[in-house]
Design an enzyme around this catalytic site. Structure first.
Site, short mmCIF file in Angstrom:
data_model
loop_
_atom_site.label_atom_id
_atom_site.label_comp_id
_atom_site.label_asym_id
_atom_site.label_seq_id
_atom_site.Cartn_x
_atom_site.Cartn_y
_atom_site.Cartn_z
N ASP A 36 19.41 24.29 13.27
CA ASP A 36 20.26 23.67 12.24
C ASP A 36 21.19 24.65 11.52
OD1 ASP A 36 19.47 21.11 12.76
OD2 ASP A 36 18.03 20.97 11.11
N ASN A 67 4.01 14.71 15.69
CA ASN A 67 4.84 15.05 14.54
C ASN A 67 4.82 13.88 13.54
OD1 ASN A 67 7.11 15.30 12.86
ND2 ASN A 67 8.14 16.61 14.36
N ALA A 68 4.09 14.07 12.44
CA ALA A 68 3.87 12.99 11.47
C ALA A 68 5.18 12.52 10.83
CB ALA A 68 2.92 13.47 10.38
N HIS A 69 6.12 13.46 10.71
CA HIS A 69 7.40 13.14 10.10
C HIS A 69 8.19 12.14 10.96
CE1 HIS A 69 10.97 13.86 7.73
NE2 HIS A 69 11.65 13.99 8.86
N LYS A 70 8.21 12.41 12.27
CA LYS A 70 8.92 11.50 13.19
C LYS A 70 8.28 10.12 13.17
CE LYS A 70 10.39 14.86 16.70
NZ LYS A 70 10.16 15.29 18.10
N GLY A 77 14.75 24.44 13.35
CA GLY A 77 15.34 24.82 14.64
C GLY A 77 16.69 25.50 14.49
N HIS A 91 21.50 13.35 16.59
CA HIS A 91 21.14 12.93 17.95
C HIS A 91 19.88 12.07 17.94
CE1 HIS A 91 19.43 16.62 16.57
NE2 HIS A 91 18.55 16.71 17.53
N ASP A 132 12.27 13.65 23.60
CA ASP A 132 12.42 15.08 23.81
C ASP A 132 13.86 15.43 23.44
OD1 ASP A 132 11.03 17.46 24.55
OD2 ASP A 132 12.36 17.61 26.27
N LYS A 192 22.03 14.34 7.35
CA LYS A 192 21.82 14.70 8.76
C LYS A 192 21.39 13.46 9.55
CE LYS A 192 19.00 17.36 11.92
NZ LYS A 192 17.86 18.25 12.15
P1 ITT Z 1 7.49 17.75 19.13
O1 ITT Z 1 7.71 17.91 20.63
O2 ITT Z 1 6.16 18.18 18.68
O3 ITT Z 1 7.87 16.39 18.65
P2 ITT Z 1 9.53 19.82 18.94
O4 ITT Z 1 9.74 20.91 17.93
O5 ITT Z 1 9.26 20.25 20.35
O6 ITT Z 1 8.47 18.78 18.38
P3 ITT Z 1 11.85 18.42 19.96
O7 ITT Z 1 11.27 18.20 21.30
O8 ITT Z 1 12.48 17.25 19.27
O9 ITT Z 1 10.84 18.98 18.88
O10 ITT Z 1 12.95 19.57 20.07
C1 ITT Z 1 12.75 20.77 20.84
C2 ITT Z 1 13.45 21.93 20.18
O11 ITT Z 1 14.88 21.67 20.11
C3 ITT Z 1 13.04 22.16 18.72
O12 ITT Z 1 11.88 22.97 18.62
C4 ITT Z 1 14.28 22.83 18.16
O13 ITT Z 1 14.32 24.21 18.49
C5 ITT Z 1 15.42 22.13 18.90
N1 ITT Z 1 15.87 20.96 18.11
C6 ITT Z 1 15.65 19.66 18.41
N2 ITT Z 1 16.16 18.85 17.45
C7 ITT Z 1 16.72 19.66 16.52
C8 ITT Z 1 17.39 19.45 15.32
O14 ITT Z 1 17.57 18.22 14.82
N3 ITT Z 1 17.81 20.50 14.63
C9 ITT Z 1 17.63 21.75 15.08
N4 ITT Z 1 16.98 22.06 16.20
C10 ITT Z 1 16.53 21.02 16.94
#
Ligand code: ITT
Length: 191
Positions: free
Chosen positions: A150, A9-12, A148, A175, A68, A170
């Site tokens: 949000d 994830n380039a943003h992270k 997600g 978190h 994660d 945000k």
């Molecule tokens: P990468 O593993 O590729 O980094 P991801 O989408 O799986 O991306 P995360 O592991 O951080 O991202 O999060 C898993 C899921 O949890 C994500 O797809 C969302 O559905 C939810 N989630 C995590 N952080 C969130 C946030 O800040 N706002 C809303 N939903 C979130």
């Protein structure tokens, strides 16, 4: 110190680079030659974050951290949790939200929290950093920013959903930023 951030994830990556400064030579997975999917097969957020960081150390011998995250809803016994990304069966934010709202219909307890766990593996030794934001799940999605869950999450002490906040607002309370702040402090002490 050379350090890999196990994300695609380039943003992270950009966010954490800005926080870490120049003491660390931050590498992407591609830059260390890792092009395969990292394993995420445990049944906890903590487990998956450790699995990714430890995989990179074991297979590439590079110090690494991985994150994660997920949404934990009290009335659903912590679901969707580690299954947040694919809760509806596919990686589709609107469908995932739909499922959560359906499961919470007629439920008075709307308490939920977002959780991020970062695992840092340095020379084979792992450290973990947790960030949590408490809040509630509302009945109807609001807002268009973010991603997600949000649009249905209102953090404690606020009236807006995460999707109604700017990224900057945000980021002050999320978190993910809380967990990253702990990681950055640790790394600055250890550099
Ligand atoms: P990468 O593993 O590729 O980094 P991801 O989408 O799986 O991306 P995360 O592991 O951080 O991202 O999060 C898993 C899921 O949890 C994500 O797809 C969302 O559905 C939810 N989630 C995590 N952080 C969130 C946030 O800040 N706002 C809303 N939903 C979130």
């Amino acid at each position: 110190m050379q350090l890999c951030f196990a994300t695609n994830n380039a943003h992270k990556l950009k966010e954490i680079k800005a926080l870490l400064g120049t003491n660390f030579e931050l590498k992407t997975l591609q830059e260390i030659g890792c092009n395969e999917e990292l394993p995420e097969t445990t049944d906890t957020i903590e487990g998956n974050s450790a699995q990714k960081a430890e995989y990179v150390w074991e297979h590439y011998g590079v110090n690494c951290f991985a994150d994660d995250s997920g949404l934990e809803i009290e009335a659903l016994n912590g679901a969707p949790g580690v299954h947040s990304a694919y809760y509806s069966g596919e990686r589709n934010h609107a469908r995932n939200i739909e499922r959560v709202l359906k499961e919470l219909a007629n439920e008075d307890n709307r308490k939920a929290r977002f959780k991020t766990v970062i695992t840092l593996t340095l020379s084979g030794k792992s450290y973990s950093f947790e960030g949590i934001v408490e809040g509630v799940i509302i009945e109807t999605p609001r807002g268009t920013d973010g991603f997600g869950y949000d649009p249905i999450f209102v953090p404690e002490g606020y009236d807006q959903t995460f999707a109604e906040m700017t990224l900057e607002q945000k980021s002050k309370i999320s978190h993910r930023s809380r967990a990253f702040a702990k990681l950055v402090l640790f790394l600055k002490d250890h550099s």
